[in-house]
Each structure stands twice: as C-alpha cells, then as structure tokens.
Design a protein around this motif. Structure first.
Motif, PDB file in Angstrom:
ATOM      1  N   ARG A  45      52.047 169.942  14.496  1.00  0.00           N
ATOM      2  CA  ARG A  45      51.226 169.757  13.232  1.00  0.00           C
ATOM      3  C   ARG A  45      50.305 168.529  13.509  1.00  0.00           C
ATOM      4  O   ARG A  45      50.429 167.444  14.132  1.00  0.00           O
ATOM      5  N   GLY A  46      48.968 168.793  13.013  1.00  0.00           N
ATOM      6  CA  GLY A  46      48.041 167.890  13.059  1.00  0.00           C
ATOM      7  C   GLY A  46      46.934 168.074  14.224  1.00  0.00           C
ATOM      8  O   GLY A  46      47.273 168.895  15.231  1.00  0.00           O
ATOM      9  N   THR A  47      45.787 167.363  14.242  1.00  0.00           N
ATOM     10  CA  THR A  47      44.517 167.595  14.954  1.00  0.00           C
ATOM     11  C   THR A  47      44.365 166.233  15.756  1.00  0.00           C
ATOM     12  O   THR A  47      43.193 166.284  16.747  1.00  0.00           O
ATOM     13  N   HIS A  48      44.983 164.989  15.329  1.00  0.00           N
ATOM     14  CA  HIS A  48      44.525 163.861  15.989  1.00  0.00           C
ATOM     15  C   HIS A  48      45.148 163.732  17.333  1.00  0.00           C
ATOM     16  O   HIS A  48      46.147 164.429  17.609  1.00  0.00           O
ATOM     17  N   GLY A  49      44.952 162.434  18.044  1.00  0.00           N
ATOM     18  CA  GLY A  49      45.727 162.120  19.106  1.00  0.00           C
ATOM     19  C   GLY A  49      45.423 163.048  20.286  1.00  0.00           C
ATOM     20  O   GLY A  49      44.301 163.840  20.478  1.00  0.00           O
ATOM     21  N   HIS A  50      46.463 162.857  21.078  1.00  0.00           N
ATOM     22  CA  HIS A  50      46.529 163.971  22.319  1.00  0.00           C
ATOM     23  C   HIS A  50      47.974 164.007  22.941  1.00  0.00           C
ATOM     24  O   HIS A  50      49.027 163.481  22.377  1.00  0.00           O
ATOM     25  N   GLY A  51      47.919 164.927  24.110  1.00  0.00           N
ATOM     26  CA  GLY A  51      49.136 164.935  24.438  1.00  0.00           C
ATOM     27  C   GLY A  51      50.335 165.566  23.632  1.00  0.00           C
ATOM     28  O   GLY A  51      50.100 166.654  22.891  1.00  0.00           O
ATOM     29  N   TYR A  52      51.383 165.121  23.318  1.00  0.00           N
ATOM     30  CA  TYR A  52      52.567 165.609  22.661  1.00  0.00           C
ATOM     31  C   TYR A  52      52.397 165.110  20.984  1.00  0.00           C
ATOM     32  O   TYR A  52      53.699 165.275  20.414  1.00  0.00           O
ATOM     33  N   ASP A  53      51.536 164.425  20.744  1.00  0.00           N
ATOM     34  CA  ASP A  53      51.397 163.790  19.321  1.00  0.00           C
ATOM     35  C   ASP A  53      51.716 164.727  18.431  1.00  0.00           C
ATOM     36  O   ASP A  53      52.265 164.563  17.324  1.00  0.00           O
ATOM     37  N   PRO A  54      51.242 166.149  18.463  1.00  0.00           N
ATOM     38  CA  PRO A  54      51.472 167.122  17.236  1.00  0.00           C
ATOM     39  C   PRO A  54      53.180 167.295  16.964  1.00  0.00           C
ATOM     40  O   PRO A  54      53.373 167.911  15.858  1.00  0.00           O
ATOM     41  N   VAL A  55      53.854 166.921  17.977  1.00  0.00           N
ATOM     42  CA  VAL A  55      55.341 167.312  17.878  1.00  0.00           C
ATOM     43  C   VAL A  55      56.169 166.135  17.672  1.00  0.00           C
ATOM     44  O   VAL A  55      57.662 166.246  17.682  1.00  0.00           O
ATOM     45  N   PHE A  56      55.491 165.021  17.513  1.00  0.00           N
ATOM     46  CA  PHE A  56      56.479 163.772  17.379  1.00  0.00           C
ATOM     47  C   PHE A  56      56.268 163.242  15.966  1.00  0.00           C
ATOM     48  O   PHE A  56      55.020 162.617  15.795  1.00  0.00           O
ATOM     49  N   THR A  57      57.404 162.914  15.423  1.00  0.00           N
ATOM     50  CA  THR A  57      57.133 162.330  14.103  1.00  0.00           C
ATOM     51  C   THR A  57      58.151 161.022  14.271  1.00  0.00           C
ATOM     52  O   THR A  57      59.187 160.963  14.496  1.00  0.00           O
ATOM     53  N   PRO A  58      57.436 159.749  14.335  1.00  0.00           N
ATOM     54  CA  PRO A  58      58.029 158.550  14.140  1.00  0.00           C
ATOM     55  C   PRO A  58      59.119 158.280  12.921  1.00  0.00           C
ATOM     56  O   PRO A  58      59.004 158.858  12.292  1.00  0.00           O
ATOM     57  N   GLU A  59      60.414 157.384  13.654  1.00  0.00           N
ATOM     58  CA  GLU A  59      61.198 157.247  12.426  1.00  0.00           C
ATOM     59  C   GLU A  59      60.803 156.459  11.187  1.00  0.00           C
ATOM     60  O   GLU A  59      59.581 155.654  11.158  1.00  0.00           O
TER      61      GLU A  59
END
Length: 205
Positions: A156-170
C-alpha cells in the motif's frame, strides 16, 4: 579512534553520500538541510560501487563509507539498511537490495517475502539502518537505528522506496509508503540512526 570522539563536520563542508540511489539522496538531503553541508552522491561523482562483502549492516556501511572517502578525499556517509522478517529467519536482512536484483525489482522482492511467509501467523518485521561516517584519514564512526513493525499485504502507498509499501510500523495503521516523507523521516530506522549521527557528528547551533 581515541582523540577523534568529538570530531564533527563543520558548516561549509562537503559530504559524499556513498550511494547511487536517487531516493536515498533525496532523503539524506532533507535530513541534512539546515546544517550548512553540501551533500554530493557517489553517483554524481562517478565513484564505483564497492562490492558489499561484509556479513553485517555495520560492516557493509563501513566498507562503502571508507571506499567513498578514499576515492573522493572528502568525508563520506554510508547507509546500510534492510528489512528483516521474523518468519524468514531475519531475511532478507543485509541482502535486501540484492533480493530486488540488478533491475531493482522491489515489487518482485516484496512478493517473494509474501510467498515466503505463507500461512505463518507471525508477520513481525523490523527495519535496521546503520550510518557510517568515514574520513579520508581512516577514522570511522557508526550509528545504528531500528524500528519494529509488521508485514502488510498487499502493498500500500506510493511514497518512499524499496520495501516501504509492505511495512507498517508498530502503533501505526499506515505503511511507510502511505506516509508523507516528512512524517516517515521522524520515526524511521534511518531517522533513529540519523539522530545519533546528528548528535555526535553534525555542527551545533
């Protein structure tokens, strides 16, 4: 390294970011904005990318920073970061970029993580970032940051780079890629490593 513990960059200095990643250059330029330091990337200077042969984030960051400092004659900052997934035994870890291959196929790498987790209920994961500042005389200092979270699927999402779209912080309900860059930069693994680097190595007011 005794005697170098308080060594800092100064306003007006040029600093080489030991990376050919345009996304990282944008991110670090934003983080360093306001310190009076000119950031140049290894890519802009035409420096070769050294082979990452170390077995730890610290080792690879030091290798890249040292190579850039030696080649440029300027202080160099390197980041070695990666996503570690509990269900995959900590993989991809230091191989995070290599999982995407030479074509930087991060959608494929994210799919590989999803497939690897399978039905495992443990979705926990963490990002690690190690920043290493190297000087041409061989002085090296390293700083490590970490943020825990979970793997989200589908991406989800279009910002950032790399693995950012699959990582949700605690404690959050959005992935890194759903956050504006400024928001991500306040909580990320790289931001935490940067805070340690800032306090130790950047010029004060």
């Amino acid at each position: 390294m005794s005697g170098q513990a308080t060594r800092r960059l100064a306003r007006g200095d040029r600093l080489v970011l030991a990376s050919h990643n345009a996304g990282k250059l944008v991110e670090f330029s934003a983080l360093l904005d306001g310190y009076g330091i000119t950031v140049l990337s290894a890519g802009q200077l035409g420096l070769p990318e050294p082979e990452e042969t170390a077995e730890t984030f610290v080792g690879n960051a030091a290798l890249k920073a040292h190579a850039a400092a030696q080649a440029s004659g300027l202080p160099a900052l390197a980041d070695d970061s990666g996503l570690c997934v509990a269900a995959l035994g900590g993989a991809p870890g230091i191989y995070s970029a290599r999982w995407a291959g030479p074509e930087k196929d991060f959608p494929g790498a994210m799919a590989r993580i999803h497939e690897g987790i399978g039905d495992d209920p443990d979705r926990s994961a963490w990002f690690v970032s190690v920043l290493c500042l190297a000087w041409p005389d061989g002085t090296i200092r390293s700083f490590e940051g970490r943020i825990d979270g979970r793997i989200t699927w589908p991406p989800r999402g279009t910002h950032g780079h790399g693995y950012d779209p699959v990582f949700t912080p605690e404690g959050r309900d959005r992935t890194f890629a759903e956050m504006p860059e400024a928001e991500k930069n306040t909580i990320s693994h790289r931001a935490r490593a940067f805070a340690l680097f800032r306090d130790a190595c950047l010029p004060g007011d």
